[in-house]
Motif scaffolding. Structure first.
Motif, mmCIF file in Angstrom:
data_model
loop_
_atom_site.group_PDB
_atom_site.id
_atom_site.type_symbol
_atom_site.label_atom_id
_atom_site.label_comp_id
_atom_site.label_asym_id
_atom_site.label_seq_id
_atom_site.Cartn_x
_atom_site.Cartn_y
_atom_site.Cartn_z
ATOM 1 N N SER A 127 3.286 16.531 -8.858
ATOM 2 C CA SER A 127 4.619 15.997 -9.085
ATOM 3 C C SER A 127 5.662 16.813 -8.313
ATOM 4 O O SER A 127 6.580 16.261 -7.700
ATOM 5 C CB SER A 127 4.939 15.991 -10.577
ATOM 6 O OG SER A 127 6.262 15.576 -10.812
ATOM 7 N N ARG A 130 5.457 15.957 -4.664
ATOM 8 C CA ARG A 130 6.117 14.669 -4.382
ATOM 9 C C ARG A 130 7.635 14.820 -4.371
ATOM 10 O O ARG A 130 8.325 14.226 -3.539
ATOM 11 C CB ARG A 130 5.694 13.606 -5.398
ATOM 12 C CG ARG A 130 4.252 13.143 -5.235
ATOM 13 C CD ARG A 130 3.923 11.953 -6.119
ATOM 14 N NE ARG A 130 4.122 12.193 -7.539
ATOM 15 C CZ ARG A 130 3.195 12.702 -8.360
ATOM 16 N NH1 ARG A 130 1.994 13.018 -7.901
ATOM 17 N NH2 ARG A 130 3.455 12.861 -9.635
ATOM 18 N N PHE A 131 8.167 15.626 -5.278
ATOM 19 C CA PHE A 131 9.612 15.875 -5.330
ATOM 20 C C PHE A 131 10.086 16.512 -4.025
ATOM 21 O O PHE A 131 11.056 16.063 -3.417
ATOM 22 C CB PHE A 131 9.937 16.784 -6.529
ATOM 23 C CG PHE A 131 11.386 17.164 -6.641
ATOM 24 C CD1 PHE A 131 12.319 16.283 -7.151
ATOM 25 C CD2 PHE A 131 11.819 18.415 -6.221
ATOM 26 C CE1 PHE A 131 13.662 16.630 -7.250
ATOM 27 C CE2 PHE A 131 13.151 18.778 -6.313
ATOM 28 C CZ PHE A 131 14.081 17.874 -6.832
ATOM 29 N N ALA A 133 8.543 16.445 -1.187
ATOM 30 C CA ALA A 133 8.328 15.477 -0.094
ATOM 31 C C ALA A 133 9.501 14.498 0.011
ATOM 32 O O ALA A 133 9.919 14.150 1.125
ATOM 33 C CB ALA A 133 7.019 14.728 -0.308
ATOM 34 N N ARG A 134 10.040 14.070 -1.132
ATOM 35 C CA ARG A 134 11.207 13.174 -1.095
ATOM 36 C C ARG A 134 12.423 13.887 -0.501
ATOM 37 O O ARG A 134 13.191 13.308 0.271
ATOM 38 C CB ARG A 134 11.516 12.635 -2.493
ATOM 39 C CG ARG A 134 10.506 11.613 -2.990
ATOM 40 C CD ARG A 134 10.945 10.928 -4.273
ATOM 41 N NE ARG A 134 11.153 11.828 -5.384
ATOM 42 C CZ ARG A 134 10.195 12.225 -6.240
ATOM 43 N NH1 ARG A 134 8.954 11.789 -6.097
ATOM 44 N NH2 ARG A 134 10.476 13.033 -7.235
ATOM 45 N N LEU A 135 12.595 15.164 -0.847
ATOM 46 C CA LEU A 135 13.708 15.935 -0.286
ATOM 47 C C LEU A 135 13.537 16.102 1.224
ATOM 48 O O LEU A 135 14.512 15.984 1.981
ATOM 49 C CB LEU A 135 13.800 17.311 -0.949
ATOM 50 C CG LEU A 135 14.164 17.357 -2.434
ATOM 51 C CD1 LEU A 135 14.126 18.797 -2.935
ATOM 52 C CD2 LEU A 135 15.516 16.723 -2.698
ATOM 53 N N GLU A 137 11.873 14.128 3.258
ATOM 54 C CA GLU A 137 12.102 12.828 3.891
ATOM 55 C C GLU A 137 13.604 12.558 4.017
ATOM 56 O O GLU A 137 14.081 12.111 5.065
ATOM 57 C CB GLU A 137 11.430 11.718 3.083
ATOM 58 C CG GLU A 137 11.583 10.351 3.696
ATOM 59 C CD GLU A 137 10.901 9.256 2.910
ATOM 60 O OE1 GLU A 137 10.903 8.111 3.403
ATOM 61 O OE2 GLU A 137 10.374 9.510 1.804
ATOM 62 N N ALA A 138 14.365 12.846 2.956
ATOM 63 C CA ALA A 138 15.814 12.633 2.988
ATOM 64 C C ALA A 138 16.489 13.521 4.028
ATOM 65 O O ALA A 138 17.526 13.159 4.584
ATOM 66 C CB ALA A 138 16.419 12.879 1.606
ATOM 67 N N PRO A 143 6.893 15.445 7.477
ATOM 68 C CA PRO A 143 6.251 15.522 6.163
ATOM 69 C C PRO A 143 5.479 16.830 5.933
ATOM 70 O O PRO A 143 5.335 17.267 4.794
ATOM 71 C CB PRO A 143 5.304 14.323 6.149
ATOM 72 C CG PRO A 143 5.908 13.354 7.111
ATOM 73 C CD PRO A 143 6.547 14.202 8.186
ATOM 74 N N ALA A 146 7.032 19.591 3.657
ATOM 75 C CA ALA A 146 6.989 19.517 2.188
ATOM 76 C C ALA A 146 5.912 20.427 1.610
ATOM 77 O O ALA A 146 6.175 21.195 0.684
ATOM 78 C CB ALA A 146 6.782 18.071 1.744
#
Length: 189
Positions: A127, A130-131, A133-135, A137-138, A143, A146
């Motif tokens: 989890s 994934r958090f 990874a979203r940061l 990506e933004a 990738p 991350a």
């Protein structure tokens, strides 16, 4: 007292005891006493110590996610959000009750013999990945960044727990700054 209140009282006591002393070191009698309930009441809420451990890990997962998200949410710049994770760690490492990551501690003590605990730990760590990874990506970075930043945060938690030195967070943040800058340079090229 409602059953939810009783459950929270038991989880509060278990979380405090397990985090301070370790999961294996705390028996049900000590937990019962700390929670201020009879052994019978305790077992009416949780059928086993394993259930209590999983409830504590679930609570710690939510505390972690809420805390990191709140700290990251304080900044607007996508690259600064990546670094805010380490600011959260800095605050946490300065807490007098800091004893390292409760998930790493649980895995070290119980992960080899308790598949449910091992799975809860793996889910928590995934989890967080994934958090991050979203940061990433933004922020428009590769990738691969991350995983690097998540591993850096995990290592900082373990190092700070072992060394007792909260400065580890600043060191990890400095390394993260280098990684973020290199990712930005690579994206610009």
């Amino acid at each position: 007292m409602t059953s939810d209140d009783l459950r929270e009282r038991i989880v509060d006591a278990a979380d405090s005891l397990y985090y301070a002393k370790g999961y294996a070191a705390v028996g049900m009698d000590e937990l019962r006493s700390a929670a201020g309930v009879s052994l019978r009441r305790l077992y009416s809420v949780f059928a086993s110590k394993d259930e209590i451990v999983l409830a504590v890990l679930d609570r710690r997962h939510q505390m972690w996610e809420d805390g990191v998200a709140e700290r990251v949410g304080r900044v607007e710049d996508p690259r600064e959000k990546l670094l805010a994770v380490y600011d959260y760690l800095a605050d946490w490492f300065c807490d007098d009750e800091f004893r390292g990551c409760g998930f790493i501690n649980a895995f070290g003590e119980l992960g080899g013999t308790n598949p449910a605990v091992a799975q809860a730990v793996r889910e928590h760590k995934a989890s967080f990945q994934r958090f991050v990874a979203r940061l990433v990506e933004a922020a428009g970075a590769s990738p691969a960044l991350a995983a690097q930043l998540a591993i850096l945060a995990e290592g900082a938690q373990t190092t700070a727990a072992i060394s007792g030195d909260p400065a580890v967070a600043a060191q990890a943040r400095g390394a993260a700054e280098v990684l973020v800058a290199a990712a930005g340079a690579a994206a610009a090229a």
